[in-house]
Design a protein around this motif. Structure first.
Motif, short mmCIF file in Angstrom:
data_model
loop_
_atom_site.label_atom_id
_atom_site.label_comp_id
_atom_site.label_asym_id
_atom_site.label_seq_id
_atom_site.Cartn_x
_atom_site.Cartn_y
_atom_site.Cartn_z
N GLU A 1 26.42 43.98 28.22
CA GLU A 1 26.44 42.67 28.85
C GLU A 1 27.08 42.73 30.24
N VAL A 2 28.21 43.41 30.33
CA VAL A 2 28.90 43.54 31.62
C VAL A 2 28.03 44.29 32.62
N ALA A 3 27.38 45.36 32.18
CA ALA A 3 26.54 46.14 33.09
C ALA A 3 25.43 45.27 33.67
N ALA A 4 24.83 44.41 32.85
CA ALA A 4 23.76 43.55 33.33
C ALA A 4 24.29 42.51 34.32
N LEU A 5 25.45 41.96 34.04
CA LEU A 5 26.04 40.98 34.95
C LEU A 5 26.40 41.61 36.30
N LEU B 1 45.63 27.15 13.02
CA LEU B 1 45.05 26.96 14.34
C LEU B 1 45.19 28.25 15.13
N ARG B 2 44.20 28.55 15.92
CA ARG B 2 44.25 29.70 16.79
C ARG B 2 43.63 29.33 18.13
N SER B 3 44.03 30.05 19.19
CA SER B 3 43.45 29.84 20.51
C SER B 3 42.61 31.06 20.87
N TYR B 4 41.37 30.80 21.29
CA TYR B 4 40.45 31.87 21.68
C TYR B 4 39.84 31.54 23.03
N SER B 5 39.80 32.51 23.91
CA SER B 5 39.17 32.30 25.21
C SER B 5 37.67 32.11 25.05
N LEU B 6 37.11 31.24 25.86
CA LEU B 6 35.66 31.15 25.96
C LEU B 6 35.17 32.39 26.69
N SER B 7 34.20 33.08 26.11
CA SER B 7 33.83 34.40 26.63
C SER B 7 32.50 34.42 27.37
N GLY B 8 31.89 33.26 27.55
CA GLY B 8 30.61 33.24 28.25
C GLY B 8 30.36 31.92 28.93
N SER C 1 27.89 35.27 38.12
CA SER C 1 26.48 35.64 38.04
C SER C 1 25.59 34.42 38.03
N ALA C 2 25.97 33.39 37.26
CA ALA C 2 25.16 32.17 37.19
C ALA C 2 25.05 31.48 38.55
N ALA C 3 26.11 31.61 39.35
CA ALA C 3 26.13 30.99 40.68
C ALA C 3 25.47 31.88 41.74
N ARG C 4 24.98 33.06 41.32
CA ARG C 4 24.41 34.04 42.25
C ARG C 4 25.38 34.31 43.41
N SER C 5 26.63 34.51 43.03
CA SER C 5 27.70 34.66 44.02
C SER C 5 27.47 35.88 44.90
N ARG C 6 27.82 35.71 46.16
CA ARG C 6 27.77 36.82 47.12
C ARG C 6 29.18 37.30 47.46
N ARG C 7 30.15 36.85 46.67
CA ARG C 7 31.52 37.33 46.87
C ARG C 7 31.60 38.80 46.50
N HIS C 8 32.53 39.53 47.11
CA HIS C 8 32.80 40.91 46.73
C HIS C 8 33.64 40.87 45.45
N ILE C 9 33.18 41.61 44.44
CA ILE C 9 33.78 41.52 43.11
C ILE C 9 34.10 42.92 42.59
N TRP C 10 35.31 43.07 42.06
CA TRP C 10 35.71 44.31 41.39
C TRP C 10 35.95 43.99 39.91
N TRP C 11 35.31 44.73 39.02
CA TRP C 11 35.51 44.60 37.57
C TRP C 11 36.26 45.83 37.10
N LEU C 12 37.50 45.65 36.65
CA LEU C 12 38.34 46.76 36.20
C LEU C 12 38.75 46.50 34.76
N HIS C 13 38.29 47.35 33.86
CA HIS C 13 38.60 47.16 32.44
C HIS C 13 39.19 48.44 31.87
N THR C 14 40.20 48.27 31.00
CA THR C 14 40.86 49.40 30.35
C THR C 14 40.72 49.26 28.84
N VAL D 1 38.05 36.91 31.43
CA VAL D 1 37.49 37.40 32.70
C VAL D 1 35.99 37.63 32.57
N LEU D 2 35.50 37.88 31.33
CA LEU D 2 34.06 37.97 31.12
C LEU D 2 33.41 36.61 31.39
N ALA D 3 34.06 35.52 30.99
CA ALA D 3 33.54 34.19 31.30
C ALA D 3 33.48 33.98 32.82
#
Length: 319
Positions: A136-140, A33-40, A111-124, A103-105
């Motif tokens: 995919e991230v760039a389009a979102l 068994l393994r646990s995997y995050s839902l990514s979308g 994006s699906a909710a057409r959110s108007r919240r201020h959002i910062w995406w920080l990835h390393t 966090v991609l999910a």
């Protein structure tokens, strides 16, 4: 990899950031068994998980080599307390390496909710070649009116530090979601707190076993990897420690599940050992348990106090 429901009905709707625990027939014995995050964002009645192929990963290699349309895997319902919450306050999504998936999910949901919240995406990540989901991230990000992106490459820039986080000018009421290696998340939490964010609004998800909390035990030597217990193997129900990737059979030689976990060197969390403090509270992915010592108060639904319980049936624990 997308998972679809069989004939048993529609898939439960997950919260953005939750994960699946999957059982992979054919990848080994006992069935791992393994646990995997839902990514979308769930679409057309399916789930998406994204699995990085690891050279020494039994399950990841098997999935990459053998899974094809029509393959059958077993999966528990989406679970986990790490998920995006509603509201209009700003959102900071921070990840490193494979920590990007939950966090991609969340970004998909915004994006699906057409959110108007201020959002910062920080990835390393290490470099451009290891930057997963870049297109995919760039389009979102482009679909969100108040979103901005910062990707750090450790090969040339190193990880973001306190000064870099402070320079972002994050609002004090922002909600932050962190996923990545343990030290990375600790450093980011410290940097966000120093930048003025409320620690109660900083949420994190750890892949793998949780760090142990074992009062009175001095951890001088390197911790052993989880393993079957010594002595005669048990003949009772199977107990799967899902985060640790171990399945063993219950034996009445142990007074409770915590004692068995300790015998297997599965990282454990406890304090009172008597059903009072709830520090050992653990999620049950599948199966049932019974209390050999009645706790002072019952745990949350879907959880068990392993210091006071024994298995009723085959059980899968989020441990």
């Amino acid at each position: 990899m997308r998972l679809q429901a069989d004939d048993h009905g529609p898939l439960p709707q997950p919260l953005p950031g939750q994960y699946l625990t999957v059982r992979i027939p054919g990848a080994g014995e006992p069935t791992p068994l393994r646990s995997y995050s839902l990514s979308g964002e769930p679409a057309a009645g399916d789930y998406r998980i994204s699995v990085k192929r690891e050279d020494h990963g039994l399950v990841s290699r098997w999935l990459h080599d053998h899974i094809e349309p029509g393959s059958i895997v077993g999966a528990a319902a989406p679970r986990g307390d790490f998920y995006l919450t509603g509201g209009g306050n700003p959102v900071v999504l921070i990840s490193a390496g494979i920590g990007i998936t939950p966090v991609l999910a969340m970004l998909h949901a915004l994006s699906a909710a057409r959110s108007r919240r201020h959002i910062w995406w920080l990835h390393t990540t290490r470099n451009r070649e290891t930057e997963a989901f870049a297109t995919e991230v760039a389009a979102l990000i482009e679909s969100l009116p108040h979103a901005r992106k910062l990707v750090s490459f450790t090969q040339t820039q190193g990880r973001p530090n306190r000064a870099a986080i402070a320079a972002l000018g994050l609002p004090a009421d922002a909600a932050a979601y962190l996923c990545g290696p343990t030290q990375f998340m600790a450093d980011m939490r410290d940097a966000l707190t120093a930048a003025g964010l409320d620690p109660a609004r900083i949420h994190s998800e750890l892949f793998g076993a949780l760090p142990p909390i074992n009062p009175g035990i001095v951890d001088g030597a390197a911790r052993k990897p989880p393993h079957p217990p010594g002595g005669t193997p048990g003949t009772g129900p199977s107990i799967t420690f899902a985060r640790s990737g171990l399945t063993v059979n219950w034996s009445s030689d142990y007074g409770n599940i915590l004692e068995l976990a300790e015998a297997c060197d599965v990282p454990t969390r406890f304090s009172c050992r008597s059903g009072v403090c709830h520090l050992c509270e653990t999620g049950i992915v599948a199966g049932t348990a019974t209390y050999v010592q009645t706790p002072l108060e019952p745990p949350r639904r879907g959880s068990v106090l392993i210091c006071s319980a024994a298995p009723d049936s085959d059980v899968v624990l989020d441990l």
